[in-house]
Write a protein that holds these residues in place. Structure first.
Motif, short mmCIF file in Angstrom:
data_model
loop_
_atom_site.label_atom_id
_atom_site.label_comp_id
_atom_site.label_asym_id
_atom_site.label_seq_id
_atom_site.Cartn_x
_atom_site.Cartn_y
_atom_site.Cartn_z
N ARG A 1 32.62 7.24 -48.60
CA ARG A 1 31.21 7.42 -48.91
C ARG A 1 30.50 6.11 -49.21
O ARG A 1 31.14 5.12 -49.58
CB ARG A 1 31.04 8.33 -50.15
N ILE B 1 27.88 5.08 -51.97
CA ILE B 1 27.46 5.67 -53.25
C ILE B 1 26.12 5.07 -53.69
O ILE B 1 26.03 3.87 -53.94
CB ILE B 1 28.53 5.42 -54.34
N ARG C 1 20.17 16.05 -55.13
CA ARG C 1 20.71 14.76 -54.72
C ARG C 1 20.87 14.70 -53.21
O ARG C 1 20.79 15.71 -52.52
CB ARG C 1 22.08 14.55 -55.38
N GLN D 1 23.71 12.80 -50.46
CA GLN D 1 24.98 12.10 -50.38
C GLN D 1 25.17 11.55 -48.97
O GLN D 1 24.65 12.12 -48.00
CB GLN D 1 26.13 13.06 -50.74
#
Length: 636
Positions: free
Chosen positions: A519, A521, A624, A626
């Motif tokens: 990922r 972040i 959120r 991601q």
């Protein structure tokens, strides 16, 4: 606006020819050319009464009334001139000024829109287009001064207000023994002094003697710190310097600066300054607190507008250096006049070019570490719908003077005593950008200063030492955002302050700090309620993603957008899909190929916090986006 034109003798205010278009206008045109505006208005009005009015005559009436600040009449005739086909850009600008002076702000803005479309490069148009809500911003600052009309004002024009050694010096046209000046049919201007009494009043009106006052105009005064030398303006007719127009048989003078030394019997030994010229005016002197610099207004060649603010050095013997224009930050294509340099080196001046409330407004700036602070409007009640000028203030006591032709005065122009209630100041923000790991300054890092509402105030790169400087108004909370290739973006909040200087440090992490094998972040990316557009704060975080993808050109990202539990399942799904789409569009707009990023909305189906009930913090964590690495990551 009377006192402005009283100090413009070499310039024809009108943008159209002053000479007759026909035999019918010859008489009126000649009066206009001689600056006898009161008589010219009467002559042009007679033409209108005879049915001989046209765009030219209407524009002459508008200009003549403009020059004596007859705002209602000027507005009326500008409207008629425009209806009749006149369309000069400067006429539109002046028409907007008159509308604003009459409190018609919406109508004024419509004319400014037209002016800006005709002269998009004019700095007055640029400032207006960049700040369309400027009026509310000025008014919302509130009242920073008390203002009171002085008892010493007459029915004529009185302005200025310079205190020196217990004396108040003003300029006035009250001297009935002087010849009337055709511009406004008031006597020529003289310099008077009063004694400042202990009760705050001013007594003992005294006309300065013939060494200072002549049968011509004399203007504002300023003094060296020791009070031994007085600087003032005087009409160049005194020196037999003038130009004569052969067609109108009119003599045009300019204004010159003079100085006089104080002796046992007052000021004498009057001499002209060597920077004077027969080709242009120099006027409105003001001397710095240390006596090393003289500031003044001039229409000398090479300026930005009609009159500009200049400064020149003064040595211990009173020798004047070469004039230096204060630059385009201060000066505009309009008029900047009546400078005043206070005892803490704040420069106050009056302007028609900067955004104000109508007529001339008082503005201020200050040089901090070699840089001029942004130009600020002093605000109400110093400024009004009329002309506000000749501002003077003792920074320590907050007391001083301003002159104005606003409604409710005793004469053409009046002098008002002022008392400061709230501070006028600026803060220098000094930011240093460092590498978080090594502490090395990061030259070239792009910094952006935003206000509390997320509006961008300014943007610039850090210098070779990683340092960047901004100047903001006191009590203004801001945020300094910093980005740089190869680093995670960072920001720091700067609290509102009245300190002269605030230092902050912003450390940037190398880009690896926000990348894992799976990922990228980022901090939460927030959207406004029921909105899917990218906010300034969301853009700041997404720029980090762009930095990562630039560092790893083969990286492919899938973004997922999530909502909290508020709202129905269907509503949240659609909302998350819209947010996912705008997220990818933002990244693509920054130069990332569309094939490298995809996105999907997950609604409320994959909460970070499975809660019931949920706190506000829980909702924030669930709302959120991601970013998952599909391929091309640092270890792939």
């Amino acid at each position: 606006m009377k006192k402005i034109q009283l100090f413009i003798f070499a310039i024809l205010i009108s943008s159209t020819s002053v000479f007759a278009q026909s035999d019918a206008t010859k008489k009126a045109d000649k009066l206009f050319a001689k600056y006898k505006f009161v008589d010219a208005i009467e002559a042009y009005n007679k033409l209108v009464e005879k049915g001989e009015g046209d765009a030219y005559v209407y524009s002459r009436l508008a200009e003549a009334n403009y020059n004596i600040f007859s705002t209602i009449e000027s507005e009326k005739w500008y409207a008629k001139a425009l209806e009749a086909g006149a369309s000069q850009p400067e006429m539109l600008f002046k028409y907007s000024e008159m509308l604003k002076a009459n409190g018609k702000y919406d109508a004024s803005n419509k004319q400014m829109d037209k002016f800006a479309s005709m002269r998009p490069g004019d700095d007055r148009a640029v400032m207006y287009k960049a700040n369309p809500e400027y009026l509310s911003k000025i008014l919302d600052k509130g009242k920073k001064f008390n203002v009171q009309n002085l008892d010493l004002n007459s029915k004529m024009s009185d302005f200025g207000g310079t205190l020196q050694d217990g004396k108040l010096y003003i300029t006035s046209s009250r001297n009935a023994s002087r010849k009337n000046y055709g511009w406004n049919e008031e006597p020529f201007l003289d310099i008077y002094s009063y004694t400042a009494a202990e009760d705050g009043s001013y007594q003992g009106e005294t006309l300065l003697d013939g060494k200072i006052n002549t049968k011509y105009h004399e203007g504002l005064t300023s003094f060296t710190p020791d009070g031994k030398t007085m600087y003032f303006s005087r009409e160049s007719f005194f020196e037999n310097i003038y130009e004569k127009d052969s067609l109108s048989n009119t003599k045009y003078s300019v204004l010159h600066l003079f100085k006089a030394n104080k002796g046992a019997n007052g000021f004498s030994q009057v001499e002209a300054l060597p920077i004077n010229s027969q080709n242009y005016s120099i006027k409105n002197p003001t001397i710095s607190a240390d006596g090393s610099t003289i500031y003044f207004a001039s229409d000398m060649p090479g300026g930005f507008g009609n009159f500009d603010i200049y400064k020149a050095s003064l040595d211990g013997n009173g020798k004047v250096g070469t004039p230096v224009n204060m630059g385009q930050k201060v000066n505009t294509e309009g008029q900047e006049m009546f400078p005043y340099i206070s005892d803490n080196n704040t420069l106050y001046f009056s302007s028609t070019g900067h955004l104000g409330l109508g007529g001339m407004d008082v503005f201020y700036t200050k040089e901090i570490d070699g840089k001029l602070a942004p130009i600020r409007n002093v605000g109400i009640p110093i400024n009004s719908n009329g002309d506000d000028f000749a501002f003077r203030m003792n920074e320590e006591t907050g007391e001083g003077f301003v002159s104005s032709n606003r409604e409710g005065g005793k004469g053409s122009d009046d002098i008002y005593g002022i008392k400061k209630l709230q501070p006028l100041c600026d803060v220098l923000i000094v930011g240093t950008v460092l590498d978080e790991k090594t502490g090395t300054p990061l030259a070239g890092a792009l910094t952006t200063l935003v206000d509390a509402q997320g509006n961008v105030l300014a943007s610039k790169p850090a210098n070779a030492k990683g340092v960047v400087e901004y100047i903001v108004e006191c009590e203004t909370g801001t945020e300094l955002q910093v980005t740089m290739d190869g680093y995670e973006s960072n920001k720091v909040t700067i609290a509102a302050s009245n300190e002269e200087e605030v230092a902050v440090t912003v450390s940037l992490k190398p880009i690896e700090a926000i990348v894992t094998p799976e990922r990228v972040i980022l901090n939460p990316i927030y959207f406004d309620y029921d909105k899917s557009n990218i906010t300034a704060r969301a853009a700041f975080e997404l720029d980090n993603l762009v930095q990562v993808m630039n560092k790893y050109p083969n990286m492919v990202i899938q973004a997922t957008s999530h909502t909290d539990f508020r709202g129905s399942n269907q509503y949240n799904q659609r909302l998350s899909e819209r947010r996912a789409q705008t997220t990818t569009q933002y990244v693509i707009s920054k130069g990332i190929a569309a094939s490298r990023i995809s996105a999907s909305g997950r609604g409320e189906t994959e909460p970070a916090i499975d809660c019931n009930p949920c706190t506000d913090q829980d909702h924030d964590l669930n709302r959120r986006s991601q970013f998952f690495i599909i391929s091309g990551g640092p270890q792939q």
